[in-house]
Write a protein that holds these residues in place. Structure first.
Motif, PDB file in Angstrom:
ATOM      1  N   THR A 227      40.927  42.490  74.278  1.00 37.87           N
ATOM      2  CA  THR A 227      39.779  41.941  73.444  1.00 37.87           C
ATOM      3  C   THR A 227      39.664  40.449  73.395  1.00 37.87           C
ATOM      4  O   THR A 227      38.780  39.771  72.769  1.00 37.87           O
TER       5      THR A 227
ATOM      6  N   LYS B 208      32.041  38.865  65.163  1.00 38.54           N
ATOM      7  CA  LYS B 208      31.541  39.140  66.652  1.00 38.54           C
ATOM      8  C   LYS B 208      32.867  39.801  67.321  1.00 38.54           C
ATOM      9  O   LYS B 208      32.845  40.496  68.192  1.00 38.54           O
TER      10      LYS B 208
ATOM     11  N   LEU C 229      33.898  43.126  66.217  1.00 34.48           N
ATOM     12  CA  LEU C 229      33.084  44.063  66.651  1.00 34.48           C
ATOM     13  C   LEU C 229      33.281  44.326  68.156  1.00 34.48           C
ATOM     14  O   LEU C 229      32.944  45.479  68.694  1.00 34.48           O
TER      15      LEU C 229
ATOM     16  N   ALA D 167      36.226  46.469  68.334  1.00 29.77           N
ATOM     17  CA  ALA D 167      36.181  48.019  68.048  1.00 29.77           C
ATOM     18  C   ALA D 167      35.350  48.483  69.358  1.00 29.77           C
ATOM     19  O   ALA D 167      35.294  49.991  69.615  1.00 29.77           O
ATOM     20  N   LYS D 168      34.538  48.137  69.660  1.00 31.34           N
ATOM     21  CA  LYS D 168      33.502  48.433  71.160  1.00 31.34           C
ATOM     22  C   LYS D 168      34.549  48.607  72.219  1.00 31.34           C
ATOM     23  O   LYS D 168      34.338  49.639  72.790  1.00 31.34           O
TER      24      LYS D 168
ATOM     25  N   LEU E  44      36.265  54.528  63.742  1.00 27.96           N
ATOM     26  CA  LEU E  44      35.795  53.245  64.547  1.00 27.96           C
ATOM     27  C   LEU E  44      34.317  53.222  64.446  1.00 27.96           C
ATOM     28  O   LEU E  44      33.758  52.035  64.015  1.00 27.96           O
ATOM     29  N   ARG E  45      33.538  54.055  64.422  1.00 34.07           N
ATOM     30  CA  ARG E  45      31.883  54.059  64.420  1.00 34.07           C
ATOM     31  C   ARG E  45      31.625  53.602  63.068  1.00 34.07           C
ATOM     32  O   ARG E  45      30.509  52.669  62.665  1.00 34.07           O
TER      33      ARG E  45
ATOM     34  N   THR F 158      32.359  49.853  62.843  1.00 32.23           N
ATOM     35  CA  THR F 158      31.328  48.834  63.479  1.00 32.23           C
ATOM     36  C   THR F 158      30.020  48.859  62.832  1.00 32.23           C
ATOM     37  O   THR F 158      29.407  47.837  62.565  1.00 32.23           O
ATOM     38  N   GLN F 159      29.787  50.114  62.069  1.00 29.93           N
ATOM     39  CA  GLN F 159      28.500  50.048  61.175  1.00 29.93           C
ATOM     40  C   GLN F 159      28.338  49.149  59.966  1.00 29.93           C
ATOM     41  O   GLN F 159      27.740  48.265  59.949  1.00 29.93           O
TER      42      GLN F 159
ATOM     43  N   LEU G 143      30.276  46.650  59.847  1.00 31.76           N
ATOM     44  CA  LEU G 143      30.597  45.171  60.263  1.00 31.76           C
ATOM     45  C   LEU G 143      29.406  44.654  60.641  1.00 31.76           C
ATOM     46  O   LEU G 143      29.104  43.401  60.488  1.00 31.76           O
ATOM     47  N   ARG G 144      28.406  45.491  61.383  1.00 34.96           N
ATOM     48  CA  ARG G 144      27.026  45.080  61.591  1.00 34.96           C
ATOM     49  C   ARG G 144      26.334  44.882  60.265  1.00 34.96           C
ATOM     50  O   ARG G 144      25.694  43.789  60.130  1.00 34.96           O
TER      51      ARG G 144
ATOM     52  N   LEU H 162      40.654  47.377  60.716  1.00 32.67           N
ATOM     53  CA  LEU H 162      40.697  47.725  61.850  1.00 32.67           C
ATOM     54  C   LEU H 162      42.232  47.851  62.257  1.00 32.67           C
ATOM     55  O   LEU H 162      42.689  48.616  63.291  1.00 32.67           O
TER      56      LEU H 162
END
Length: 465
Positions: free
Chosen positions: A243, A268, A271, A274-275, A293-294, A297-298, A300-301, A328
């Motif tokens: 990461t 960032k 994110l 997580a990706k 995790l999904r 990310t949502q 976080l966005r 996380l």
């Protein structure tokens, strides 16, 4: 008999089943002749060959037995001899009409008539093969020539039905000699460790080696488990370090939270982490962890979209970033447990499928009523086979050899019977069919030495006569 019977500095090959003889056979080479006179070469060849070919026979007795006429035969076709009188062999001789003997083709016999060399020199010690002790050793009734000599002297050998106590008896074609089967099993079987126990040194050595091998396997398994654990830890550390590949992420993670001036960089970074976890193909994540995790990310966005300009309060930014870091971290702590559980479930499924395949392959196992009959029949067959082996080779502490009987060590490397003997191992008897002879490409006197060494030894005795 010499004091050092098995010499390891100078390889002396002997007629016995021993590790020293096997080791010396692996080191046996033709002695170099560059710095030796012809006399020295002959003497060295004589000493090497006599050390193998029955050294218990005195040298004077052997020189009287020596014969310069070496027996040999040539394989000939009886049909060809019936058609021709031999005059065609001399047709064109000396006029350059005949072809090379190595490439001559015989149209009548339909094959290439290759003239192989006959190893005459390997027949130097053919008179010793007629001796009774040598024949017993060649028939695999004793583990050495010395032991065969002992069997004859002690009266355990019969020739043509009569007891023979002379190991130097010269066998004639058609003579049958027989050794007591109990003596043969004692001579060629494993030795007992104690008189009261049937266990041999070979069995104890095999058990010790099996224990050592088992301990080695256990150690190797422990080492493999430790390596696997270290690999898992390395993968986790690599996943955490992956990461931080980009320069921006390194700059962001290198700074402390209280020193961050731009919160977008931290978001960032989260994110991107997580990706990377989602895209990592090596990890086998469960559905719940993927959903978490999904969702992470949502969220976080959303926080990144709500994040305004730099004029907003930095404390709120720091609090949101810390909350996301904790979320996380919680997800990452649950991932190894899920992977282990998925591996366990996969192994259980594999075992269940293997059991199903075995049951489908055996139609009797499909019916639960027939399982007991099937297992009982298999157990009865195994028990019957074990009883048959026990009857054929029982355990008897009263025997002078180790029971159940096993062949002596290093026997397989020397287990061959020459052509001039017909052996019956069931009754421990053999027939001396004929005298050994040399054929094109084959000599029937077994010897480990090269033809050059045998030729030098023959020349030594030829000069002495």
């Amino acid at each position: 008999m010499p004091r050092k019977f098995h010499g390891l500095k100078k390889p002396k090959v002997r007629q016995d089943w021993s590790k020293e003889t096997l080791y010396n056979l692996s080191r046996l080479v033709t002695p170099p002749a560059s710095r030796k006179t012809f006399f020295q070469q002959k003497w060295l060849a004589k000493s090497m060959t006599r050390a193998y070919h029955n050294p218990y026979v005195r040298e004077g007795q052997w020189t009287r037995m020596f014969d310069r006429r070496l027996p040999a035969v040539v394989s000939m076709n009886h049909q060809y001899l019936a058609r021709h009188d031999g005059s065609e062999q001399a047709s064109g001789r000396g006029s350059g009409v005949e072809e090379s003997p190595m490439a001559r083709f015989d149209g009548e016999r339909g094959q290439e008539n290759r003239i192989d060399k006959t190893p005459y020199m390997h027949m130097t010690y053919h008179p010793l093969e007629r001796r009774l002790d040598t024949a017993i050793w060649r028939a695999l009734f004793a583990s050495s020539v010395k032991q065969a000599r002992q069997l004859v002297v002690h009266g355990w050998v019969k020739v043509n039905g009569k007891k023979m106590i002379y190991p130097g008896y010269q066998l004639n074609p058609g003579d049958m000699f027989q050794v007591d089967p109990e003596r043969v099993m004692y001579a060629t079987g494993a030795r007992k460790r104690k008189k009261t126990s049937p266990v041999s040194d070979q069995d104890l050595r095999a058990e010790r080696e099996a224990d050592e091998q088992g301990s080695r396997v256990a150690k190797s398994r422990e080492e493999q488990e430790l390596e696997e654990q270290s690999e898992v830890e390395d993968e986790e550390s690599e996943a955490g370090a992956a990461t931080l590949e980009s320069d921006e992420e390194l700059e962001v993670m290198g700074t402390k939270p209280e020193d961050e001036q731009d919160a977008k960089k931290a978001m960032k970074n989260l994110l991107a982490r997580a990706k990377r976890i989602l895209e990592d193909s090596k990890r086998k994540l469960s559905g719940k962890r993927l959903q978490e995790l999904r969702a992470f990310t949502q969220s976080l966005r959303k926080t990144m979209s709500k994040h305004g300009s730099k004029t907003e309060s930095s404390q709120a930014d720091e609090g949101s970033i810390e909350d996301l870091e904790v979320a996380l971290a919680e997800i990452m702590t649950k991932i190894p447990e899920d992977s282990a559980s998925t591996e366990a479930t996969s192994t259980q499924q594999a075992k269940a499928s293997a059991d199903a395949i075995n049951k489908s392959a055996n139609p009797q196992m499909q019916d639960p009523e027939k399982t007991d009959e099937y297992v009982a029949r298999k157990d009865a067959e195994l028990l019957h086979a074990a009883l048959e082996r026990a009857r054929a080779n029982p355990v008897d502490p009263t025997k002078p050899y180790a029971t159940p009987w096993k062949p002596r060590e290093f026997m397989s490397a020397f287990a061959f019977i020459p052509r001039y003997l017909e052996v019956n191992q069931n009754i421990c008897s053999a027939v001396y069919l004929r005298h050994p002879v040399a054929r094109p490409g084959l000599a029937e006197v077994p010897t480990p030495f090269h033809s050059e060494t045998m030729a030098l030894a023959f020349n030594w005795y030829l000069r002495r006569r």
